[in-house]
Design an enzyme around this catalytic site. Structure first.
Site, PDB file in Angstrom:
ATOM      1  N   ASP B  26       0.874  -1.170   0.000  1.00 44.84           N
ATOM      2  CA  ASP B  26       0.000   0.000   0.000  1.00 44.84           C
ATOM      3  C   ASP B  26       0.908   1.214   0.000  1.00 44.84           C
ATOM      4  O   ASP B  26       1.512   1.548   1.014  1.00 44.84           O
ATOM      5  CB  ASP B  26      -0.896  -0.034   1.253  1.00 44.84           C
ATOM      6  CG  ASP B  26      -1.759   1.219   1.381  1.00 44.84           C
ATOM      7  OD1 ASP B  26      -1.679   2.100   0.485  1.00 44.84           O
ATOM      8  OD2 ASP B  26      -2.509   1.321   2.366  1.00 44.84           O
ATOM      9  N   LYS B  87       2.900  11.245  -3.365  1.00 41.28           N
ATOM     10  CA  LYS B  87       1.832  10.617  -4.139  1.00 41.28           C
ATOM     11  C   LYS B  87       0.941  11.653  -4.815  1.00 41.28           C
ATOM     12  O   LYS B  87       0.378  11.402  -5.882  1.00 41.28           O
ATOM     13  CB  LYS B  87       1.010   9.734  -3.208  1.00 41.28           C
ATOM     14  CG  LYS B  87       0.018   8.822  -3.887  1.00 41.28           C
ATOM     15  CD  LYS B  87      -0.600   7.887  -2.867  1.00 41.28           C
ATOM     16  CE  LYS B  87      -1.654   6.970  -3.438  1.00 41.28           C
ATOM     17  NZ  LYS B  87      -2.192   6.076  -2.380  1.00 41.28           N
ATOM     18  N   GLU B 184      -7.240   0.538  -4.392  1.00 44.01           N
ATOM     19  CA  GLU B 184      -7.222   0.458  -2.924  1.00 44.01           C
ATOM     20  C   GLU B 184      -8.559   0.005  -2.326  1.00 44.01           C
ATOM     21  O   GLU B 184      -8.576  -0.911  -1.498  1.00 44.01           O
ATOM     22  CB  GLU B 184      -6.754   1.793  -2.338  1.00 44.01           C
ATOM     23  CG  GLU B 184      -5.255   1.978  -2.559  1.00 44.01           C
ATOM     24  CD  GLU B 184      -4.777   3.420  -2.479  1.00 44.01           C
ATOM     25  OE1 GLU B 184      -5.579   4.291  -2.083  1.00 44.01           O
ATOM     26  OE2 GLU B 184      -3.610   3.663  -2.813  1.00 44.01           O
ATOM     27  N   ASP B 206     -13.023   5.306   1.176  1.00 43.53           N
ATOM     28  CA  ASP B 206     -11.583   5.292   1.433  1.00 43.53           C
ATOM     29  C   ASP B 206     -11.037   6.715   1.385  1.00 43.53           C
ATOM     30  O   ASP B 206     -10.842   7.275   0.310  1.00 43.53           O
ATOM     31  CB  ASP B 206     -10.910   4.394   0.380  1.00 43.53           C
ATOM     32  CG  ASP B 206      -9.395   4.305   0.575  1.00 43.53           C
ATOM     33  OD1 ASP B 206      -8.839   5.010   1.436  1.00 43.53           O
ATOM     34  OD2 ASP B 206      -8.762   3.505  -0.153  1.00 43.53           O
TER      35      ASP B 206
END
Lengths: 185, 621
Positions: B26, B87, B184, B206
């Protein structure tokens, strides 16, 4: 070791979408059997099953899985299913050169669009919902009409007009739905 | 295939028996994790101090690169060389960053991909992410006692093609054999669904450090089918920190702070946010570089009100995802919360209110994605487990299309199409004698190309001169199981294969990746090259054997010209087989694969005909 000629033949690309799923070639369909057949087939051919296989097998899995997805998409939705069935009989129901629709049909939908625009500017969600309900009812009548033409009378040319109208109604319903959710947002 | 095939060369057998080392990663905005399946259970691999999370922070120091907690310790003293939340920059150009001024970095003014000047040179987000991935790989290799055989790396479901490609490139540079990019929320659904034997329609909400996803999945008899996904790839816990930060500046009447002070305040803001999960108030205290003190109390009521618009920003994607799935909140059986930011009480309240049910919180929102990725990696690597008879069917989050006349987008593949998917559409020339055509590939939902994301520009050259509208140019879109797009174009009427030049708008070119790979070899000095060579040799032997035996059986399907092309390609592979250049060997293997593609197709036809002969169609289903 397994040689290429011993590889499982994942799916046969020469079969039509109905044959692929082992379903009868008709318009009215049972969505549960379609879904089951789709899932069973994907379980066999999906690239995840071939993640550690050779390049050739991986490529074949990718193509097979994409084909199964395309077939499912085409048969799941009534408009594309009808269109696909007619195309198997050499009829292009939604050809760009032949877009005629009956005048009274068009007038009715134009009125609906105007009413919908008014409902949006008045911020009247329930009025919009009522129009959407009407559109869906009319679409469902058209679905029955297509089913009668294709499945009962095997008259594919008769099905062209209702399919075209159905396509129009599906688009309208989708637009109204989008208006509805923008009102709700 | 490899498992069924073994070359008996001493010392070179590829994993002769037993378990393959498979990991799930992850790669988060704030924290990253690596997990594996051990004795049938997915577990997160901690560091030697027992810490499961790796802060996604990279520090470029004088002599070395630090990742994780070590880098975290540098962020206030050396903010310009300590990269956090990288990210958010993946697959992005500088112009995309509406909030570029929020970052203390020295960005380079250049078109295309974002570049940051650091002490040790100009770095792209891909290279910075690769440092994090390398740290995770090292941790996993130490823990599992050897090189990794396969990895599943997760990405936000709402990541576009450029962001996905950037993530895959980063994994490549980090020397990770990527089995799959996995969304994810889907990873979380796998971990949750398998653990709870869940059946029915679920939503996964999420909210991570920098991205928000909502996915609607149907779980039924071992199939996880994503019905729709939506989100915001620039919304996350970071934004809540930033709201507190802005609030603090306003309350303390501070001028714009220096990069180091800004970091200090942001760290305080994050701590205050976390504290407000279990407390009614939190204190922000920081000593700034000019000697002034910031000392403020933030109540949960104020926190809720200054972040109200952020919470509201997650509601619209939820409505859209439900609409695309043709469902209402009442159809949702359970809502799984994922991502550390979902610990905030205002988020839980908003989700509970929207779905009219309390969300499921019986799993660790920080770990569930890595665990799901590990389970998927384990399965893809071919390790057999109990109840591993399940399948994921995922979708692309955003429509893919082309620019047509007038700057309008023509959608080729609509959003929420199940992948893999292949579509093609025909276009034509609009001028007499036109010999070239620019094909502009975009992603997004908007009508106008300028409002969508530019993915790549293709130039199709060598179209034979014809009258306007006579050429038939078939443009094909192929999205693989990673959600990555490849596009091809070809003129149909003449059968002339035209050349295509690809210029990714926000990606790295292959030569840049090759350079970064080389640098990473020099920098890591590990045995990856040797391994890559050994693996490629095995693959080369396999394909030579397979091709030669196929030629023996079905050689009659080829013309003598075709036959000699294949023989030549085999000879090249054989020549490279005993060299040391694995990339040249790989290229020769790929060339052979390519050369035999048509042959394989003909053999397939022949065997299909053989199988069909004398059988009824329904007997074959």
């Amino acid at each position: 070791m397994r040689l290429p000629h011993e590889q499982d033949i994942m799916i046969d690309f020469s079969r039509n979408y109905f044959e692929l799923f082992g379903l009868p070639q008709r318009f009215e369909s049972d969505s549960a059997s379609l879904e089951n057949a789709y899932r069973r087939l994907q379980t066999e051919v999906h690239p995840d099953r071939f993640a550690s296989a050779g390049e050739q097998e991986k490529r074949l899995a990718l193509q097979s899985s994409a084909r199964v997805n395309e077939a499912y998409r085409a048969l799941k939705d009534p408009v594309s299913r009808a269109q696909y069935l007619l195309s198997l009989h050499g009829i292009d129901a939604l050809s760009e050169t032949d877009t005629q629709l009956p005048m009274d049909f068009l007038e009715r939908q134009l009125e609906r669009r105007e009413a919908a625009a008014q409902a949006v500017s008045a911020n009247d969600s329930s009025a919009l919902a009522a129009i959407l309900g009407d559109v869906r009812r009319e679409a469902s009548d058209l679905v029955s009409e297509v089913a009668r033409a294709i499945d009962e009378r095997q008259s594919f040319t008769d099905a062209r007009m209702p399919v075209r109208e159905l396509k129009f109604m599906a688009k309208l319903a989708n637009d109204l739905d989008a208006m509805q959710s923008s009102l709700d947002d | 295939m490899a498992a069924l095939f073994q070359i008996s060369e001493p010392g070179e057998a590829p994993v002769p028996h037993g378990h393959r080392r498979a990991i799930g990663i992850d790669l988060g905005t704030t924290n990253s994790l690596v997990a594996t399946v051990r004795n049938g259970y997915a577990v997160v691999l901690p560091d030697d101090q027992g810490r499961p999370l790796v802060p996604s922070i990279v520090h470029y120091g004088e002599n070395r690169v630090e990742v994780g907690f070590d880098a975290m310790a540098r962020q206030t003293e050396d903010p310009q060389n300590t990269i956090v939340s990288v990210k958010r920059l993946m697959g992005r150009g500088l112009a995309d960053l509406a909030d570029a001024r929020r970052f203390p970095y020295r960005f380079q003014e250049a078109p295309g991909i974002v570049r940051i000047a650091t002490r040790t040179g100009v770095k792209t987000p891909v290279e910075i992410s690769a440092e994090i991935l390398r740290a995770l790989r090292d941790r996993a290799e130490t823990s599992l006692g050897g090189p990794i055989d396969g990895a599943v790396v997760t990405v936000p479901a709402y990541f576009d093609d450029a962001q996905r490609q950037a993530t895959k490139d980063a994994a490549k540079i980090a020397g990770l054999p990527v089995l799959r990019l996995l969304n994810e929320p889907t990873a979380a659904a796998v971990a949750y669904g398998l653990d709870n034997a869940a059946e029915g329609t679920y939503a996964v909400y999420d909210l991570g450090g920098g991205t928000f996803d909502i996915s609607i999945l149907k779980l039924s008899r071992g199939v996880f089918e994503v019905l729709a996904t939506n989100g915001d790839s620039a919304l996350g816990g970071d934004d809540f920190d930033h709201r507190i930060f802005c609030w603090a500046l306003e309350q303390a009447r501070l001028p714009p702070p220096s990069p180091a002070d800004a970091r200090r305040l942001l760290i305080e803001a994050r701590e205050a946010k976390e504290k407000l999960t279990g407390h009614e108030t939190a204190r922000l205290a920081a000593l700034l570089s000019d000697g002034s003190n910031v000392d403020l109390d933030l109540s949960s009521g104020v926190f809720t009100s200054i972040t109200q618009t952020l919470v509201a920003k997650t509601l619209q994607p939820m409505r859209r995802a439900l609409r695309d799935a043709q469902l209402t909140p009442a159809d949702i059986k359970g809502v799984v919360l994922v991502g550390g930011a979902t610990r905030m009480p205002q988020i839980r309240r908003a989700v509970a209110e929207f779905f009219d049910q309390p969300p499921l919180t019986n799993l660790n929102p920080d770990e569930v994605v890595a665990l799901g990725a590990a389970i998927q990696a384990n399965k893809l690597a071919g390790n057999r487990e109990r109840d591993d008879d399940w399948l994921l069917l995922d979708v692309i989050p955003l429509s893919l299309g082309l620019e047509t006349m007038g700057g309008i987008t023509e959608k080729i593949i609509p959003r929420n199409s199940t992948i893999p998917i292949a579509r093609a559409q025909e276009f034509t020339t609009f001028k007499d004698g036109q010999t070239a055509m620019v094909i502009h590939v975009v992603q997004g939902e908007r009508e106008r190309v300028s409002d969508c994301r530019s993915l790549a520009r293709f130039e199709l050259r060598g179209i034979p001169p014809m009258t306007a509208g006579a050429a038939r140019i078939r443009v094909s879109f192929d999205v693989d199981a990673d959600g990555l797009l490849s596009v091809g174009a070809r003129e149909q009427t003449t059968g002339v294969e035209a050349t295509i030049a690809v210029k990714p708008s926000y990606g790295l070119r292959d030569d840049e990746i090759a350079r970064m790979l080389q640098e990473s070899f020099a920098h890591a000095a590990d045995d990856m090259l040797a391994r890559a060579l050994a693996e490629t040799q095995v693959e080369a032997d396999r394909i030579i054997a397979a091709t030669e035996s196929a030629l023996q059986v079905d050689g009659d399907l080829l013309s003598s010209e075709e036959r000699s092309r294949i023989d030549e390609a085999i000879a090249v592979v054989k020549a490279m087989r005993n060299g040391t250049d694995h990339q040249a060997l790989r290229a020769s293997v790929e060339a052979l694969n390519h050369t035999t593609g048509e042959f394989a197709a003909r053999r397939m036809d022949r065997s299909v005909r053989g199988a069909l002969a004398g059988k009824r169609v329904d007997a074959l289903t």
